[in-house]
Structures are given as C-alpha cells and as structure tokens.
Design a protein around this motif. Structure first.
Motif, PDB file in Angstrom:
ATOM      1  N   LEU A 107      25.295  -7.802   7.660  1.00 26.10           N
ATOM      2  CA  LEU A 107      25.110  -9.137   7.093  1.00 26.10           C
ATOM      3  C   LEU A 107      25.323  -9.093   5.588  1.00 26.10           C
ATOM      4  O   LEU A 107      24.940  -8.127   4.925  1.00 26.10           O
ATOM      5  N   ALA A 108      25.879 -10.161   5.073  1.00 25.71           N
ATOM      6  CA  ALA A 108      26.067 -10.276   3.627  1.00 25.71           C
ATOM      7  C   ALA A 108      24.770 -10.750   2.977  1.00 25.71           C
ATOM      8  O   ALA A 108      23.978 -11.484   3.583  1.00 25.71           O
ATOM      9  N   TYR A 109      24.585 -10.338   1.740  1.00 23.71           N
ATOM     10  CA  TYR A 109      23.435 -10.771   0.941  1.00 23.71           C
ATOM     11  C   TYR A 109      23.365 -12.292   0.918  1.00 23.71           C
ATOM     12  O   TYR A 109      22.290 -12.871   1.096  1.00 23.71           O
ATOM     13  N   THR A 110      24.516 -12.942   0.709  1.00 23.51           N
ATOM     14  CA  THR A 110      24.534 -14.405   0.610  1.00 23.51           C
ATOM     15  C   THR A 110      24.144 -15.074   1.924  1.00 23.51           C
ATOM     16  O   THR A 110      23.575 -16.162   1.918  1.00 23.51           O
ATOM     17  N   THR A 111      24.422 -14.430   3.042  1.00 28.12           N
ATOM     18  CA  THR A 111      24.020 -14.978   4.347  1.00 28.12           C
ATOM     19  C   THR A 111      22.501 -15.019   4.448  1.00 28.12           C
ATOM     20  O   THR A 111      21.913 -16.034   4.834  1.00 28.12           O
ATOM     21  N   VAL A 112      21.852 -13.905   4.086  1.00 29.71           N
ATOM     22  CA  VAL A 112      20.393 -13.834   4.141  1.00 29.71           C
ATOM     23  C   VAL A 112      19.781 -14.801   3.128  1.00 29.71           C
ATOM     24  O   VAL A 112      18.785 -15.471   3.420  1.00 29.71           O
ATOM     25  N   MET A 113      20.402 -14.911   1.953  1.00 33.19           N
ATOM     26  CA  MET A 113      19.920 -15.846   0.942  1.00 33.19           C
ATOM     27  C   MET A 113      19.989 -17.281   1.467  1.00 33.19           C
ATOM     28  O   MET A 113      19.041 -18.063   1.293  1.00 33.19           O
ATOM     29  N   THR A 114      21.066 -17.630   2.148  1.00 36.94           N
ATOM     30  CA  THR A 114      21.218 -18.974   2.718  1.00 36.94           C
ATOM     31  C   THR A 114      20.178 -19.216   3.807  1.00 36.94           C
ATOM     32  O   THR A 114      19.572 -20.294   3.874  1.00 36.94           O
ATOM     33  N   VAL A 115      19.936 -18.214   4.654  1.00 39.04           N
ATOM     34  CA  VAL A 115      18.933 -18.355   5.714  1.00 39.04           C
ATOM     35  C   VAL A 115      17.548 -18.578   5.104  1.00 39.04           C
ATOM     36  O   VAL A 115      16.801 -19.455   5.539  1.00 39.04           O
ATOM     37  N   LEU A 116      17.210 -17.800   4.085  1.00 41.76           N
ATOM     38  CA  LEU A 116      15.907 -17.974   3.424  1.00 41.76           C
ATOM     39  C   LEU A 116      15.806 -19.340   2.757  1.00 41.76           C
ATOM     40  O   LEU A 116      14.745 -19.977   2.798  1.00 41.76           O
ATOM     41  N   ASP A 117      16.890 -19.809   2.160  1.00 41.46           N
ATOM     42  CA  ASP A 117      16.896 -21.141   1.561  1.00 41.46           C
ATOM     43  C   ASP A 117      16.675 -22.205   2.636  1.00 41.46           C
ATOM     44  O   ASP A 117      15.900 -23.152   2.432  1.00 41.46           O
ATOM     45  N   ASN A 118      17.320 -22.046   3.782  1.00 40.20           N
ATOM     46  CA  ASN A 118      17.127 -22.993   4.894  1.00 40.20           C
ATOM     47  C   ASN A 118      15.691 -22.960   5.403  1.00 40.20           C
ATOM     48  O   ASN A 118      15.102 -24.016   5.688  1.00 40.20           O
ATOM     49  N   LEU A 119      15.123 -21.761   5.520  1.00 45.74           N
ATOM     50  CA  LEU A 119      13.726 -21.650   5.964  1.00 45.74           C
ATOM     51  C   LEU A 119      12.776 -22.286   4.956  1.00 45.74           C
ATOM     52  O   LEU A 119      11.769 -22.892   5.341  1.00 45.74           O
ATOM     53  N   HIS A 120      13.103 -22.180   3.691  1.00 43.33           N
ATOM     54  CA  HIS A 120      12.300 -22.831   2.650  1.00 43.33           C
ATOM     55  C   HIS A 120      12.403 -24.354   2.789  1.00 43.33           C
ATOM     56  O   HIS A 120      11.393 -25.055   2.742  1.00 43.33           O
ATOM     57  N   ARG A 121      13.606 -24.843   2.984  1.00 49.58           N
ATOM     58  CA  ARG A 121      13.818 -26.280   3.148  1.00 49.58           C
ATOM     59  C   ARG A 121      13.097 -26.811   4.390  1.00 49.58           C
ATOM     60  O   ARG A 121      12.555 -27.912   4.385  1.00 49.58           O
ATOM     61  N   LYS A 122      13.046 -26.012   5.455  1.00 49.53           N
ATOM     62  CA  LYS A 122      12.357 -26.391   6.701  1.00 49.53           C
ATOM     63  C   LYS A 122      10.846 -26.166   6.624  1.00 49.53           C
ATOM     64  O   LYS A 122      10.131 -26.408   7.593  1.00 49.53           O
ATOM     65  N   GLN A 123      10.373 -25.640   5.496  1.00 57.85           N
ATOM     66  CA  GLN A 123       8.956 -25.388   5.234  1.00 57.85           C
ATOM     67  C   GLN A 123       8.358 -24.296   6.122  1.00 57.85           C
ATOM     68  O   GLN A 123       7.181 -24.328   6.467  1.00 57.85           O
ATOM     69  N   TRP A 124       9.160 -23.287   6.453  1.00 59.03           N
ATOM     70  CA  TRP A 124       8.668 -22.105   7.157  1.00 59.03           C
ATOM     71  C   TRP A 124       8.254 -21.022   6.167  1.00 59.03           C
ATOM     72  O   TRP A 124       7.441 -20.164   6.492  1.00 59.03           O
ATOM     73  N   VAL A 125       8.878 -21.031   4.973  1.00 57.53           N
ATOM     74  CA  VAL A 125       8.545 -20.053   3.938  1.00 57.53           C
ATOM     75  C   VAL A 125       8.361 -20.771   2.611  1.00 57.53           C
ATOM     76  O   VAL A 125       8.854 -21.887   2.410  1.00 57.53           O
ATOM     77  N   GLU A 126       7.614 -20.120   1.723  1.00 54.91           N
ATOM     78  CA  GLU A 126       7.532 -20.607   0.352  1.00 54.91           C
ATOM     79  C   GLU A 126       8.137 -19.530  -0.536  1.00 54.91           C
ATOM     80  O   GLU A 126       8.236 -18.361  -0.143  1.00 54.91           O
ATOM     81  N   ARG A 127       8.563 -19.957  -1.704  1.00 48.96           N
ATOM     82  CA  ARG A 127       9.183 -18.997  -2.609  1.00 48.96           C
ATOM     83  C   ARG A 127       8.658 -19.201  -4.016  1.00 48.96           C
ATOM     84  O   ARG A 127       8.217 -20.286  -4.382  1.00 48.96           O
ATOM     85  N   GLU A 128       8.706 -18.108  -4.756  1.00 47.44           N
ATOM     86  CA  GLU A 128       8.258 -18.132  -6.139  1.00 47.44           C
ATOM     87  C   GLU A 128       9.226 -17.274  -6.940  1.00 47.44           C
ATOM     88  O   GLU A 128       9.632 -16.196  -6.504  1.00 47.44           O
ATOM     89  N   ARG A 129       9.573 -17.765  -8.119  1.00 56.05           N
ATOM     90  CA  ARG A 129      10.511 -17.023  -8.956  1.00 56.05           C
ATOM     91  C   ARG A 129       9.795 -15.856  -9.624  1.00 56.05           C
ATOM     92  O   ARG A 129       8.748 -16.014 -10.217  1.00 56.05           O
ATOM     93  N   HIS A 130      10.383 -14.680  -9.465  1.00 61.86           N
ATOM     94  CA  HIS A 130       9.929 -13.459 -10.134  1.00 61.86           C
ATOM     95  C   HIS A 130      11.118 -12.934 -10.922  1.00 61.86           C
ATOM     96  O   HIS A 130      12.032 -12.351 -10.338  1.00 61.86           O
ATOM     97  N   GLY A 131      11.103 -13.168 -12.215  1.00 61.95           N
ATOM     98  CA  GLY A 131      12.260 -12.798 -13.030  1.00 61.95           C
ATOM     99  C   GLY A 131      13.434 -13.680 -12.665  1.00 61.95           C
ATOM    100  O   GLY A 131      13.330 -14.903 -12.654  1.00 61.95           O
ATOM    101  N   LYS A 132      14.540 -13.064 -12.316  1.00 60.98           N
ATOM    102  CA  LYS A 132      15.749 -13.827 -11.961  1.00 60.98           C
ATOM    103  C   LYS A 132      15.851 -14.126 -10.466  1.00 60.98           C
ATOM    104  O   LYS A 132      16.732 -14.844 -10.032  1.00 60.98           O
ATOM    105  N   ALA A 133      14.964 -13.550  -9.669  1.00 62.69           N
ATOM    106  CA  ALA A 133      15.060 -13.691  -8.219  1.00 62.69           C
ATOM    107  C   ALA A 133      13.824 -14.379  -7.656  1.00 62.69           C
ATOM    108  O   ALA A 133      12.755 -14.368  -8.254  1.00 62.69           O
ATOM    109  N   TYR A 134      14.000 -14.961  -6.494  1.00 67.34           N
ATOM    110  CA  TYR A 134      12.878 -15.513  -5.749  1.00 67.34           C
ATOM    111  C   TYR A 134      12.289 -14.434  -4.851  1.00 67.34           C
ATOM    112  O   TYR A 134      12.996 -13.549  -4.368  1.00 67.34           O
ATOM    113  N   VAL A 135      10.981 -14.547  -4.601  1.00 71.01           N
ATOM    114  CA  VAL A 135      10.337 -13.785  -3.530  1.00 71.01           C
ATOM    115  C   VAL A 135       9.871 -14.803  -2.495  1.00 71.01           C
ATOM    116  O   VAL A 135       9.488 -15.926  -2.831  1.00 71.01           O
TER     117      VAL A 135
END
Length: 119
Positions: A37-65
């Motif tokens: 899998l590409a990094y961008t694929t996983v990033m897109t999946v995590l973004d979709n999960l965030h939009r669907k409210q399955w995950v929350e994210r917080e910026r740590h430096g330049k990246a989200y956790v």
C-alpha cells in the motif's frame, strides 16, 4: 465492521490494537493486508475515517496522529443498533439473533438485561 470498507476495517484494527495514537507511517507499517500500500492510500483512508467520525486526529509537528473515538465493542454495538434501526423488522432480527446464540452468550444477555432493569 458494518459501515466500513475492507481497508478501513483493517486500519481500524491496527488503531484498536495500539494503546497510543499513531501517525500514518505507523499505521502503514503495521497493516497486514497482503498487498503493498502507498502512504497516500493509508493517509486517504485515515482522512475518510476522520470524516466519518471513526477516528480523531491531532497535529503533532507536521503530521497528524490518529486514534479511535470508540472501542471495538462500542463500534460493534453501534453496528448492531444501525442494523436494527434499518431492518424494517427489529423484532424479527432480534428473534433470529437470539436463536443463534450459544448458552454462554445467553447467560451474558440475561445478565445484561438484569442490569438494565435495575437502572
């Protein structure tokens, strides 16, 4: 998991197994889907999960956790609730479900119903 695609469910499984929030790269390294899998694929999946409210994210430096907003058990209960709400016949669904449970699961259900009555 009901309401999630195959890759979304695999990403959620990674997040549920971890005790701390993860970066995209951490999730990618722990994913075992049988394919590259590409990094961008996983990033897109995590973004979709965030939009669907399955995950929350917080910026740590330049990246989200990312971390889950509910436990695996809460997600399963939510999926069951969605199935009952959209079935058109929740009584029938529950009756079929109860017919399929083991003796141990029956005891668990009885105990949960007793607790609910006491509240």
């Amino acid at each position: 998991m009901h309401g999630l695609g195959e890759l979304e469910a695999a990403v959620m499984d990674v997040l549920w197994r971890e005790a701390t929030p993860l970066k995209v790269r951490d999730v990618l390294e722990r994913l075992d889907t049988g394919r590259q899998l590409a990094y961008t694929t996983v990033m897109t999946v995590l973004d979709n999960l965030h939009r669907k409210q399955w995950v929350e994210r917080e910026r740590h430096g330049k990246a989200y956790v990312y971390e889950t907003v509910m436990t695996r058990e809460e997600a399963a209960a939510r999926a069951l609730r969605d199935i009952l709400d959209t079935s058109g016949d929740p009584h029938g669904v529950l009756m079929h479900f109860v017919a399929s449970v083991s003796d141990e699961e029956t005891d668990i259900l009885r105990g949960a119903l007793r607790k609910k009555r006491r509240r």
